[in-house]
Design a protein around this motif. Structure first.
Motif, PDB file in Angstrom:
ATOM      1  N   PRO A  33       0.832  -1.209   0.000  1.00 25.70           N
ATOM      2  CA  PRO A  33       0.000   0.000   0.000  1.00 25.70           C
ATOM      3  C   PRO A  33       0.863   1.255   0.000  1.00 25.70           C
ATOM      4  N   ARG A  35       1.472   5.359  -2.310  1.00 21.40           N
ATOM      5  CA  ARG A  35       1.081   6.312  -3.347  1.00 21.40           C
ATOM      6  C   ARG A  35       1.120   5.702  -4.744  1.00 21.40           C
ATOM      7  N   GLU A  38      -1.819   3.338  -5.306  1.00 19.83           N
ATOM      8  CA  GLU A  38      -3.070   4.076  -5.480  1.00 19.83           C
ATOM      9  C   GLU A  38      -3.145   4.734  -6.852  1.00 19.83           C
ATOM     10  N   ARG A  42      -6.020   3.975  -9.572  1.00 20.58           N
ATOM     11  CA  ARG A  42      -6.788   5.076 -10.142  1.00 20.58           C
ATOM     12  C   ARG A  42      -6.740   5.020 -11.666  1.00 20.58           C
TER      13      ARG A  42
END
Length: 66
Positions: A33, A35, A38, A42
């Motif tokens: 997990p 940046r 993510e 996205r």
């Protein structure tokens, strides 16, 4: 004058978006997990949304705005 590079696509937009979304999700699955993970998730979601918009635009029931 600069000449434009033209590329003949061999696969449909939907195929390219699906492959990119799957690649992003697979890479994100392998990351901890954070940046970068993510950002990849996205991007996969954006690709899937683009596929839905493309399908909607190509649908036979779509009417021109009046």
């Amino acid at each position: 004058m600069l000449k434009r590079r033209r590329i003949k696509q061999t696969r449909t937009l939907t195929e390219r978006l699906a492959d990119e979304a799957a690649r992003c999700r697979e890479e994100a699955r392998r990351l901890a997990p954070g940046r970068h993970r993510e950002t990849l998730l996205r991007r996969a979601h954006q690709d899937e949304t683009a596929m839905q918009i493309d399908a909607w635009l190509r649908s036979p029931g779509l009417r021109a705005p009046t």
